[in-house]
Design an enzyme around this catalytic site. Structure first.
Site, PDB file in Angstrom:
ATOM      1  N   TYR A   1       0.836  -1.198   0.000  1.00 35.95           N
ATOM      2  CA  TYR A   1       0.000   0.000   0.000  1.00 35.95           C
ATOM      3  C   TYR A   1       0.875   1.254   0.000  1.00 35.95           C
ATOM      4  CZ  TYR A   1      -4.029   2.931   1.277  1.00 35.95           C
ATOM      5  OH  TYR A   1      -5.024   3.876   1.306  1.00 35.95           O
TER       6      TYR A   1
ATOM      7  N   THR B   1     -14.282   5.281   7.756  1.00 36.41           N
ATOM      8  CA  THR B   1     -15.120   4.809   6.658  1.00 36.41           C
ATOM      9  C   THR B   1     -15.309   3.300   6.790  1.00 36.41           C
ATOM     10  OG1 THR B   1     -13.251   4.389   5.179  1.00 36.41           O
ATOM     11  CG2 THR B   1     -14.217   6.615   5.128  1.00 36.41           C
ATOM     12  N   PRO B   2     -16.268   2.725   6.086  1.00 35.13           N
ATOM     13  CA  PRO B   2     -16.503   1.276   6.201  1.00 35.13           C
ATOM     14  C   PRO B   2     -15.277   0.429   5.874  1.00 35.13           C
ATOM     15  CG  PRO B   2     -18.378   2.320   5.141  1.00 35.13           C
ATOM     16  CD  PRO B   2     -17.324   3.381   5.268  1.00 35.13           C
TER      17      PRO B   2
END
Length: 271
Positions: free
Chosen positions: A168, A203-204
């Site tokens: 990432y 956030t989800p």
């Protein structure tokens, strides 16, 4: 949390593609909030997601408010499916004014823990997806001599944020420089390219990809809130409002920028 609807004309008459317009779970993800925000400002928003139901949900929220939106589904790692979406939009609308790349993916692990397939998947979803959408959208922007591209990166592109997800970090750092290279290549042709670097957001997606690093989800929320200079994580609406500015004509002299939307986290010394 739903941001109170603020209607306007900042994107009136514009056709916008939002890749990753669905939410990973209940609540408001960055792409979902951004698509709704764009529509509230007069855009026709093509809500694209690999999950057709997620795209349809976002479209339903927009049309329920009287906005203009259309669903589409594609795999952003496949050039042919992106090309098909772009052809369809051009065929029906004749233009694409804004491209918003919101797809992201994180998997914990360093070079030892990650298998090669997961490394490649991380690069493909975060970076190659931007390359492919730009490949198919840019020719139409060049034909019109105008356009705005917004890539969602992360502050993980520029600093270590405590998680062992090497793929990432690498992918998002590449998104930043990809953004700079495109911005300068096309600056004289009326096309602007910028990135947003969200910080610690609520956030989800974090409940799917981050919560395993903590004792439980509540512990994750407490720790991430405490790590922010503001004392709380940001929301999808913070990202959406930044995206609105960068997509709008108000940012007509802004290009090649990677904008931190992080409550000051990346500026904090010694963190």
């Amino acid at each position: 949390m739903v941001q109170e609807a603020q209607r306007g004309t900042r994107l009136a008459g514009k056709v916008v593609l939002v890749f990753g317009a669905g939410s990973a779970g209940p609540g408001w993800g960055n792409g979902k909030a951004t698509a709704v925000t764009f529509a509230r400002q007069g855009a026709t928003v093509v809500c694209i997601d690999i999950n057709p139901a997620a795209a349809a949900e976002t479209v339903g929220l927009i049309t329920a408010e009287g906005g203009a939106a259309e669903p589409a589904s594609c795999d952003v790692t496949r050039s042919d499916t992106i090309a098909a979406v772009v052809r369809d939009v051009i065929g029906r609308h004749g233009r694409i004014d804004v491209l918003h790349n919101n797809v992201g993916y994180a998997q914990m692990g360093g070079p030892i823990e990650l298998d090669e397939a997961t490394w490649r998947k991380t690069l493909d979803l975060n970076l190659t997806s931007c390359f492919l959408t730009c490949k198919h959208v840019l020719p139409h922007m060049l034909e019109r001599g105008s356009g705005a591209i917004v890539n969602v990166s992360s502050i993980a592109a520029v600093r270590f944020i405590g998680y062992p997800y090497i793929g990432y970090y690498a992918a998002k750092a590449a998104v930043n420089q990809f953004t700079v290279g495109l911005a300068l290549q096309y600056a004289a042709k009326g096309i602007r390219v910028n990135a947003i670097m969200p910080g610690l957001m609520n956030t989800p997606l974090i409940f799917q990809q981050i919560s395993g690093q903590y004792a439980d989800a509540d512990a994750m929320v407490r720790a991430r809130d405490a790590a922010c200079p503001t004392g709380r994580m940001g929301t999808a609406w913070d990202v959406a409002n930044a995206a609105l500015f960068l997509a709008s004509d108000e940012a007509g002299y802004v290009t090649g920028v990677s904008l931190a939307v992080d409550g000051g986290l990346s500026a904090q010394v010694g963190s």
